[in-house]
Design a protein around this motif. Sequence first.
Motif, PDB file in Angstrom:
ATOM      1  N   GLU A  60       8.326   0.750   4.315  1.00 27.41           N
ATOM      2  CA  GLU A  60       9.288   1.218   3.312  1.00 27.41           C
ATOM      3  C   GLU A  60       8.648   1.396   1.937  1.00 27.41           C
ATOM      4  N   ASP A  61       7.439   0.815   1.754  1.00 27.86           N
ATOM      5  CA  ASP A  61       6.740   0.934   0.476  1.00 27.86           C
ATOM      6  C   ASP A  61       5.812   2.147   0.419  1.00 27.86           C
ATOM      7  N   ILE A  62       5.701   2.879   1.523  1.00 30.68           N
ATOM      8  CA  ILE A  62       4.693   3.935   1.617  1.00 30.68           C
ATOM      9  C   ILE A  62       5.294   5.320   1.438  1.00 30.68           C
ATOM     10  N   LYS A  63       4.662   6.097   0.579  1.00 29.23           N
ATOM     11  CA  LYS A  63       5.036   7.500   0.404  1.00 29.23           C
ATOM     12  C   LYS A  63       4.652   8.274   1.662  1.00 29.23           C
TER      13      LYS A  63
ATOM     14  N   SER B  39       7.961   0.462  -6.578  1.00 33.59           N
ATOM     15  CA  SER B  39       7.975   1.793  -7.183  1.00 33.59           C
ATOM     16  C   SER B  39       6.557   2.303  -7.405  1.00 33.59           C
ATOM     17  N   HIS B  40       5.634   1.416  -7.750  1.00 37.32           N
ATOM     18  CA  HIS B  40       4.227   1.807  -7.888  1.00 37.32           C
ATOM     19  C   HIS B  40       3.673   2.248  -6.533  1.00 37.32           C
ATOM     20  N   LEU B  41       3.937   1.452  -5.508  1.00 38.86           N
ATOM     21  CA  LEU B  41       3.410   1.750  -4.176  1.00 38.86           C
ATOM     22  C   LEU B  41       3.939   3.084  -3.660  1.00 38.86           C
ATOM     23  N   ARG B  42       5.187   3.365  -3.897  1.00 36.22           N
ATOM     24  CA  ARG B  42       5.819   4.570  -3.353  1.00 36.22           C
ATOM     25  C   ARG B  42       5.334   5.850  -4.030  1.00 36.22           C
ATOM     26  N   ARG B  43       4.646   5.704  -5.157  1.00 33.06           N
ATOM     27  CA  ARG B  43       4.090   6.878  -5.829  1.00 33.06           C
ATOM     28  C   ARG B  43       2.637   7.142  -5.430  1.00 33.06           C
ATOM     29  N   ALA B  44       2.063   6.275  -4.618  1.00 35.03           N
ATOM     30  CA  ALA B  44       0.642   6.365  -4.307  1.00 35.03           C
ATOM     31  C   ALA B  44       0.340   7.454  -3.284  1.00 35.03           C
ATOM     32  N   ASP B  45      -0.580   8.348  -3.648  1.00 36.28           N
ATOM     33  CA  ASP B  45      -1.135   9.282  -2.668  1.00 36.28           C
ATOM     34  C   ASP B  45      -2.206   8.579  -1.840  1.00 36.28           C
ATOM     35  N   VAL B  46      -2.916   7.666  -2.507  1.00 34.96           N
ATOM     36  CA  VAL B  46      -3.936   6.855  -1.849  1.00 34.96           C
ATOM     37  C   VAL B  46      -3.674   5.406  -2.227  1.00 34.96           C
ATOM     38  N   LEU B  47      -3.548   4.543  -1.233  1.00 33.03           N
ATOM     39  CA  LEU B  47      -3.255   3.138  -1.474  1.00 33.03           C
ATOM     40  C   LEU B  47      -4.384   2.274  -0.932  1.00 33.03           C
ATOM     41  N   ILE B  48      -4.932   1.416  -1.794  1.00 33.34           N
ATOM     42  CA  ILE B  48      -5.952   0.447  -1.388  1.00 33.34           C
ATOM     43  C   ILE B  48      -5.316  -0.934  -1.455  1.00 33.34           C
ATOM     44  N   ALA B  49      -5.147  -1.581  -0.319  1.00 35.67           N
ATOM     45  CA  ALA B  49      -4.540  -2.909  -0.260  1.00 35.67           C
ATOM     46  C   ALA B  49      -5.639  -3.959  -0.201  1.00 35.67           C
ATOM     47  N   ALA B  50      -5.727  -4.790  -1.245  1.00 32.73           N
ATOM     48  CA  ALA B  50      -6.797  -5.792  -1.322  1.00 32.73           C
ATOM     49  C   ALA B  50      -6.266  -7.062  -1.967  1.00 32.73           C
ATOM     50  N   VAL B  51      -5.147  -7.534  -1.426  1.00 31.92           N
ATOM     51  CA  VAL B  51      -4.468  -8.666  -2.048  1.00 31.92           C
ATOM     52  C   VAL B  51      -4.640  -9.965  -1.270  1.00 31.92           C
ATOM     53  N   GLY B  52      -4.985  -9.871   0.023  1.00 32.47           N
ATOM     54  CA  GLY B  52      -5.216 -11.076   0.817  1.00 32.47           C
ATOM     55  C   GLY B  52      -3.958 -11.765   1.293  1.00 32.47           C
TER      56      GLY B  52
END
Length: 285
Positions: free
Chosen positions: A216-219, A195-208
Amino acid sequence: MDGTKLAQRIIENSAATAAELRRRTGVTPCLAAVLVGEDPSSVTYVRMKRRRCEAAGVESRLVQLPAGTTTAELVATIRGLSLDPSVHGILLQHPAGPHIDERAAFETIAPEKDVDGVTMRSFAAMGFGLPGFASCTPGGIMRLLDEYGVELTGKHAVVVGRSAILGRPAGMMLLARDATVTYCHRYTPASELSSHLRRADVLIAAVGKPRFITGEDIKPGAVVVDAGYSAGNIGDVDFETVKDRASLITPVPGGVGPMTIATLIEQTVDAAAQQLGVDLKVLSA
């Protein structure tokens, strides 16, 4: 978003500035890279950074220490480099080993030579939007977003990961640009992450974690920056399922990676100019 092309332009500009700085002062900007042990990935990264530095006319000095080096010995080495006027930037390749107190080592780097943006002083500057050296990967990400005209004011940015050199400073830099920032990390409940991911206008993925984030997680229309890397040139984002939903996306490789090194080189040249008392605006005139 093509990080390779922008990074090349930054390096070319830095090379021109370094050449002019050398012509006017007789001094070549110098980056000292400190490597503890012989971790294969770290050795590869340092070799690549040194090669790019030399191509940009920046002297690259390698200080290689044995794996058994203590924190006290590492701190003493970095203190010596901080006091050496011929060294303008210091990079401590991490991880330095589980027995090393990395924070103590980082804080030994003189602020004016912290071209990798790892000290608490640099972090504070990033958080308050003040002059200083940015952590190289987040700094490179911001340059890439600017290059592609991504408006951040009022946007909802989600950062997945909170490391001291990537996730945390990335979020602070986005906040300084008036974005609303949400951090997600290992303690974010899995049931809430999507739900957090789907609200993102800008997503920074830095989890490794390879291909951790899927389409399906992307707005729809979101800007997606993949700052992750796993063996085999695999990022944190499943590129194939995300690319058709995102308005902009960074590939792996060729996205964030080249920008990290370009930012490091640019900041080393800037540091040299500052330490030599040369105004870069005058230098480029």
